[in-house]
Structure formats: structure tokens, C-alpha cells
Design a protein around this motif. Structure first.
Motif, PDB file in Angstrom:
ATOM      1  N   UNK A  39       0.809  -1.215   0.000  1.00 34.46           N
ATOM      2  CA  UNK A  39       0.000   0.000   0.000  1.00 34.46           C
ATOM      3  C   UNK A  39       0.842   1.265   0.000  1.00 34.46           C
ATOM      4  N   UNK A  40       2.157   1.148   0.064  1.00 35.98           N
ATOM      5  CA  UNK A  40       2.952   2.364  -0.122  1.00 35.98           C
ATOM      6  C   UNK A  40       3.218   2.612  -1.613  1.00 35.98           C
ATOM      7  N   UNK A  41       2.726   1.699  -2.486  1.00 36.59           N
ATOM      8  CA  UNK A  41       2.859   1.956  -3.923  1.00 36.59           C
ATOM      9  C   UNK A  41       1.504   1.915  -4.634  1.00 36.59           C
ATOM     10  N   UNK A  42       0.646   0.980  -4.227  1.00 40.45           N
ATOM     11  CA  UNK A  42      -0.631   0.842  -4.921  1.00 40.45           C
ATOM     12  C   UNK A  42      -1.775   0.745  -3.906  1.00 40.45           C
ATOM     13  N   UNK A  62     -11.473   2.082  -8.350  1.00 37.61           N
ATOM     14  CA  UNK A  62     -10.782   3.346  -8.150  1.00 37.61           C
ATOM     15  C   UNK A  62      -9.528   3.028  -7.346  1.00 37.61           C
ATOM     16  N   UNK A  63      -8.373   3.311  -7.927  1.00 40.22           N
ATOM     17  CA  UNK A  63      -7.112   2.978  -7.265  1.00 40.22           C
ATOM     18  C   UNK A  63      -6.078   4.047  -7.588  1.00 40.22           C
ATOM     19  N   UNK A  64      -5.000   4.049  -6.830  1.00 39.88           N
ATOM     20  CA  UNK A  64      -3.964   5.068  -7.041  1.00 39.88           C
ATOM     21  C   UNK A  64      -2.576   4.440  -7.033  1.00 39.88           C
ATOM     22  N   UNK A  65      -1.783   4.808  -8.039  1.00 37.48           N
ATOM     23  CA  UNK A  65      -0.362   4.463  -8.045  1.00 37.48           C
ATOM     24  C   UNK A  65       0.366   5.648  -7.409  1.00 37.48           C
ATOM     25  N   UNK A  66       1.044   5.419  -6.272  1.00 37.43           N
ATOM     26  CA  UNK A  66       1.596   6.531  -5.489  1.00 37.43           C
ATOM     27  C   UNK A  66       2.956   7.024  -5.989  1.00 37.43           C
ATOM     28  N   UNK A  67       3.716   6.139  -6.659  1.00 45.89           N
ATOM     29  CA  UNK A  67       4.995   6.538  -7.247  1.00 45.89           C
ATOM     30  C   UNK A  67       5.006   6.028  -8.675  1.00 45.89           C
ATOM     31  N   UNK A 128       0.988   6.499 -13.114  1.00 42.01           N
ATOM     32  CA  UNK A 128       1.096   7.263 -11.864  1.00 42.01           C
ATOM     33  C   UNK A 128      -0.272   7.881 -11.599  1.00 42.01           C
ATOM     34  N   UNK A 129      -0.662   7.941 -10.317  1.00 41.23           N
ATOM     35  CA  UNK A 129      -1.915   8.616  -9.976  1.00 41.23           C
ATOM     36  C   UNK A 129      -3.125   7.710 -10.109  1.00 41.23           C
ATOM     37  N   UNK A 130      -4.307   8.346 -10.297  1.00 42.22           N
ATOM     38  CA  UNK A 130      -5.559   7.572 -10.278  1.00 42.22           C
ATOM     39  C   UNK A 130      -5.660   6.587 -11.442  1.00 42.22           C
ATOM     40  N   UNK A 131      -6.077   5.361 -11.141  1.00 36.09           N
ATOM     41  CA  UNK A 131      -6.338   4.341 -12.157  1.00 36.09           C
ATOM     42  C   UNK A 131      -7.802   3.947 -11.979  1.00 36.09           C
ATOM     43  N   UNK A 132      -8.594   4.291 -12.973  1.00 38.55           N
ATOM     44  CA  UNK A 132     -10.049   4.189 -12.822  1.00 38.55           C
ATOM     45  C   UNK A 132     -10.646   3.227 -13.852  1.00 38.55           C
TER      46      UNK A 132
END
Ligand SMILES: *[C@@H]1O[C@H](CO)[C@@H](O)[C@H](O)[C@H]1NC(C)=O
Ligand SMILES: *[C@@H]1O[C@H](CO)[C@@H](O)[C@H](O)[C@H]1NC(C)=O
Ligand SMILES: *[C@@H]1O[C@H](CO)[C@@H](O)[C@H](O)[C@H]1NC(C)=O
Ligand SMILES: *[C@@H]1O[C@H](CO)[C@@H](O)[C@H](O)[C@H]1NC(C)=O
Length: 178
Positions: A39-42, A62-67, A128-132
Motif C-alpha cells: 500500500x505504499x505503492x498501490x 478506483x485505485x492510485x499508483x503513489x509513485x 502514476x496517480x488515479x487508475x479508474x
């Protein structure tokens, strides 16, 4: 030549028949499971199905790639239910960054064509960022040919930098009832 014409004729009739009976094909999601291993990356905020009507369930993620993820792989495996889920037809590794440039894998291309209009995934690496994924539902008309009726599981293990980061398990049913 004659044989070819007859074969095409028969195929054509068969396709026309299927088109006029499409309500008899059930092709829909039955469950979806997403889990992050890192969870520190995805991060996964939402991953669920929504019942629209009797024939359509949509998938919403709804998900987020943090780096930035520059090297992305997926272990793609298809399983079919028969006393539990058993490997069926496909089990391969997909290089995502290569795929979004060249669409080099025909099975992945078919799956991507099914869902690309419901996502923001259509771009080159890095991710990177939101993956929807919004309102994705299955349409049997996108399949190149029929598959045996049954319950299926598409298991995707996602790797960033060759290390597993999250999994998605997509369950669906394909039922032809003519
Ligand atoms: C988890 O994510 C962090 C942050 O991006 C990364 O530095 C680390 O290598 C990842 N761990 C694994 C096991 O992939
Ligand atoms: C179910 O919903 C889909 C998508 O909105 C629509 O295309 C289809 O006609 C609907 N089917 C029925 C039986 O209402
Ligand atoms: C996705 O989830 C995040 C965090 O909960 C939220 O801020 C964002 O608005 C959501 N995006 C969409 C498209 O729902
Ligand atoms: C992404 O979208 C662009 C423009 O809509 C299109 O030209 C390209 O072929 C698409 N790429 C993939 C991998 O679908």
C-alpha cells in the motif's frame, strides 16, 4: 473455392443466427476481488461490481499508483470451474509497457478492447496517480469466437519492478442457452 464459399456462407448464417438470439447468451461478471500487497505503492479505494439489470453487472475500480511505475508486468491466468477452478487455456506473462505500445499479445488485445473505453489506462508508461475503471461490462460480441459455457476466473497478478504489488481476480460466467 466452392468449399470456401460454403464455409463462409455457413459461418455467416451462424453469426446472423447468434445475433438474432443474443439475449440467449449470458456473459457477465459474477465477482471481483482486488488486493494490494504494497500500500505504499498501490492503493485500492474501491473495487466492486454493481448490478445494473438481470444481464449486466458493471465493474468499478478506483485505485492510485503513489509513485511512478515504469516497469509493469502481469501474470495472466485463465481458470475454469470444474470441481474448483482449474487452469484453462492461458497462463502467460505480459509486459504492460510493451503491450500499450505494440499490442503484441492477441489475447491481451482482445481483453483490452473489451474494457479500454471504460478506463484511463490507454497511455504509455509510466503509470502514476488515479487508475479508474468505470461502468465496465462484458459484451460477448467482442469475442472472436464462442467459448465453452461455464464459470471462469481471470487471475491477474501485477508486478512493478518485477515484484508483486497487487492482485485482481475477476470471476465471470459465459452461458450459451440456445
Ligand atoms: C513497495 O513500495 C515502495 C514504494 O514505492 C517500494 O519502494 C518498495 O520497493 C515496494 N516493496 C516491494 C516489496 O515491492
Ligand atoms: C441492461 O443494461 C445494459 C447497459 O445499460 C443495456 O444495454 C441492456 O439493454 C439492459 N438489458 C436489459 C434486459 O434491460
Ligand atoms: C477515488 O478515490 C479517491 C480517494 O477516496 C477520491 O478522492 C476520488 O475522488 C475517487 N475518484 C473517483 C473517480 O471516484
Ligand atoms: C489509445 O488511444 C489512441 C487515441 O484514441 C489510439 O490512437 C491508440 O491506438 C490507443 N492505444 C491503445 C493501446 O489502445
Amino acid at each position: 473455392m466452392r468449399t470456401t464459399i460454403i464455409i463462409f456462407g455457413v459461418l455467416y448464417l451462424w453469426i446472423a443466427f447468434r445475433l438474432s438470439h443474443n439475449e440467449a447468451i449470458e456473459f457477465k461478471f459474477t465477482n471481483v476481488i482486488c488486493q494490494s500487497y504494497n500500500e505504499s505503492w498501490f492503493v485500492i479505494h474501491k473495487c466492486r461490481l454493481k448490478a445494473v439489470n438481470r444481464t449486466v453487472n458493471t465493474m468499478n475500480v478506483n485505485s492510485t499508483v503513489l509513485h511512478p511505475a515504469n516497469h509493469i508486468g502481469i501474470q495472466v491466468q485463465m481458470l475454469k470451474k470444474a470441481n474448483g477452478y482449474k487452469p484453462w487455456l492461458f497462463n502467460f506473462h505480459l509486459d504492460v509497457c510493451r503491450f500499450v505500445k505494440t499490442q503484441y499479445n492477441p489475447f491481451a488485445k482482445m481483453v483490452f478492447n473489451l474494457f479500454k473505453e471504460f478506463t484511463n489506462f490507454n497511455h504509455s508508461c509510466p503509470y502514476m496517480g488515479p487508475q479508474i475503471i468505470d461502468g465496465f461490462y462484458l459484451r460477448w460480441t467482442f469475442l472472436p469466437h464462442t467459448i465453452p459455457s461455464g464459470d471462469y476466473l481471470l487471475s491477474l497478478i501485477w508486478f512493478f519492478d518485477k515484484r508483486p504489488q497487487f492482485i485482481t481476480k475477476i470471476y465471470f460466467i459465459y452461458m450459451e442457452d440456445l
